[in-house]
Design a protein around this motif. Sequence first.
Motif, PDB file in Angstrom:
ATOM      1  N   ILE A  89       0.818  -1.214   0.000  1.00 30.86           N
ATOM      2  CA  ILE A  89       0.000   0.000   0.000  1.00 30.86           C
ATOM      3  C   ILE A  89       0.851   1.263   0.000  1.00 30.86           C
ATOM      4  N   PHE A  90       1.842   1.320   0.868  1.00 31.29           N
ATOM      5  CA  PHE A  90       2.637   2.545   1.000  1.00 31.29           C
ATOM      6  C   PHE A  90       3.251   3.022  -0.321  1.00 31.29           C
ATOM      7  N   PRO A  91       3.883   2.146  -1.133  1.00 29.15           N
ATOM      8  CA  PRO A  91       4.473   2.655  -2.381  1.00 29.15           C
ATOM      9  C   PRO A  91       3.460   3.336  -3.295  1.00 29.15           C
ATOM     10  N   VAL A  92       2.208   2.837  -3.293  1.00 28.39           N
ATOM     11  CA  VAL A  92       1.182   3.405  -4.179  1.00 28.39           C
ATOM     12  C   VAL A  92       0.736   4.777  -3.677  1.00 28.39           C
ATOM     13  N   VAL A  93       0.424   4.880  -2.380  1.00 30.15           N
ATOM     14  CA  VAL A  93      -0.063   6.158  -1.856  1.00 30.15           C
ATOM     15  C   VAL A  93       1.069   7.189  -1.813  1.00 30.15           C
ATOM     16  N   HIS A  94       2.297   6.730  -1.620  1.00 25.13           N
ATOM     17  CA  HIS A  94       3.427   7.660  -1.590  1.00 25.13           C
ATOM     18  C   HIS A  94       3.719   8.205  -2.979  1.00 25.13           C
ATOM     19  N   ALA A  95       3.652   7.345  -3.995  1.00 25.45           N
ATOM     20  CA  ALA A  95       3.892   7.787  -5.374  1.00 25.45           C
ATOM     21  C   ALA A  95       2.823   8.772  -5.828  1.00 25.45           C
ATOM     22  N   ALA A  96       1.606   8.624  -5.280  1.00 26.01           N
ATOM     23  CA  ALA A  96       0.513   9.530  -5.640  1.00 26.01           C
ATOM     24  C   ALA A  96       0.561  10.842  -4.867  1.00 26.01           C
ATOM     25  N   GLY A  97       1.509  10.992  -3.949  1.00 25.03           N
ATOM     26  CA  GLY A  97       1.640  12.228  -3.176  1.00 25.03           C
ATOM     27  C   GLY A  97       0.679  12.346  -2.017  1.00 25.03           C
ATOM     28  N   ALA A  98      -0.032  11.245  -1.685  1.00 25.68           N
ATOM     29  CA  ALA A  98      -1.024  11.314  -0.610  1.00 25.68           C
ATOM     30  C   ALA A  98      -0.382  11.367   0.769  1.00 25.68           C
ATOM     31  N   THR A  99       0.899  11.034   0.871  1.00 22.39           N
ATOM     32  CA  THR A  99       1.549  11.010   2.185  1.00 22.39           C
ATOM     33  C   THR A  99       2.064  12.382   2.617  1.00 22.39           C
ATOM     34  N   GLU A 128       9.198  17.164   1.910  1.00 22.28           N
ATOM     35  CA  GLU A 128       8.539  16.301   2.886  1.00 22.28           C
ATOM     36  C   GLU A 128       8.419  14.864   2.404  1.00 22.28           C
ATOM     37  N   GLY A 129       8.117  14.683   1.107  1.00 20.66           N
ATOM     38  CA  GLY A 129       7.999  13.334   0.560  1.00 20.66           C
ATOM     39  C   GLY A 129       9.324  12.597   0.561  1.00 20.66           C
ATOM     40  N   GLN A 130      10.389  13.292   0.161  1.00 17.48           N
ATOM     41  CA  GLN A 130      11.722  12.685   0.162  1.00 17.48           C
ATOM     42  C   GLN A 130      12.178  12.369   1.589  1.00 17.48           C
ATOM     43  N   HIS A 131      11.817  13.264   2.513  1.00 17.45           N
ATOM     44  CA  HIS A 131      12.174  13.055   3.913  1.00 17.45           C
ATOM     45  C   HIS A 131      11.517  11.787   4.448  1.00 17.45           C
ATOM     46  N   LEU A 132      10.267  11.540   4.063  1.00 14.47           N
ATOM     47  CA  LEU A 132       9.568  10.338   4.495  1.00 14.47           C
ATOM     48  C   LEU A 132      10.220   9.091   3.899  1.00 14.47           C
ATOM     49  N   SER A 133      10.639   9.165   2.630  1.00 11.33           N
ATOM     50  CA  SER A 133      11.322   8.032   2.003  1.00 11.33           C
ATOM     51  C   SER A 133      12.631   7.726   2.714  1.00 11.33           C
TER      52      SER A 133
END
Length: 407
Positions: A53-63, A138-143
């Motif tokens: 689940i995480f890779p899909v929602v993260h790629a969509a910018g939802a995180t 923020e997205g890169q920081h989460l990755s």
Amino acid sequence: MKHHEVLEKLNIQAHANTQQQSEEYVTEALITFDKVRTLIYDLLVTEAWKNKIFPVVHAAGATKKNSLKVYFMLYHEATIVNLFEIVLFNKDACVACGDAVLDLIDYCSRKLTLLNAWCVIWRQRITNLQAYLLNLDEGQHLSQNKAELDFSIAINTLSLFRYLTDYITDLSLSAMTRILNNNDMICSAVYLIERAPWLKRTSTKEFARFDDGAWKEIPRDELPRLGKVWLVLYNLLIEPECREKYEYTAQRQSVILRLQPYLNETLVDQLPILKDLERHLVELSLMKPPENVDVMKRGLLVEQIPEMYNEITNGVNWKQLAEDHKRTLLGGTDQSIRDTAKSLAAMYDLDEFDSMLEDPKCAKCGHVAMQRCSRCKNEWYCGRVCQVKAWKSHKPACDLLTRPADQ
């Protein structure tokens, strides 16, 4: 999040009991009420969420909107593994796993594979982590946080694997077969000794070792490989029943004999029981294993197979589930995000556990800190100079944590 909060408090309490050498009633309760299997199930569900689940929602910018909540969903796996480090030290807890121990063994095998494949690039990034994080959105920081969590979880999983091998004769025959032959975790452990992902060079060309969840510089004379892995190899290669069940081949023999150069005098002095392992390797070098193992001559063996992970993943519409999670994350209001942040901060505001924590480090330079932000009370600094320099990056989080509930 409520479930995570309860489990985290149980984890903290279990560690406090161990540190104070008091009665381990958290472990006893989990065994008595048959909750060890429940923890394994929770661990596998979290792993499946991270992988599917995480890779899909993260790629969509939802995180990006609710990255704090997502981070603690990722962190939930680390909490369970950390709790298992205390619980599985007890032999009764390992036995209480029942058939679910096969799923736990497969989980450990996946983490060993992750460590063996760990990219050197990440180790170099971690060397300059503070400077590196300043340039991330923020997205890169989460990755980045997810990668660090994955590494830390995999290292901690070595403790779980070591406990399972300590009590391997008390587990089912299928558990022993799965460790030795199905997953060939002896060879995986040998590769780990060679790669030593828990060691790295620092920016000062010294060495650092990953210990207690952080990289710590060490002198060169403390470089011998991680003791947990050596104890695993000792348990699996010396235990008579394991030696009888392990299917030696020429390829496996050559891999195991690669341990010999690492069994130096310093390591044997630190772990005297490795003398027996050293002797076994000499005997193994004189043995001529069969070229091909005849499966038909093994006899009939009715073997158990892991069921939990298959039950969790089979028949699931991951695409639809990911869409549901995206809507949930994107639909969160600013007020709900603030409430989540405050509840998570309150979860760790436990004065009685201060003795378990290390000295705080400055958020800017990494040195020992003596004071913290007077507004949010969450960030530590060594002095006013570092606090002023870090204010620009710290201000958004500080405003979020200190904003009144009605705004």
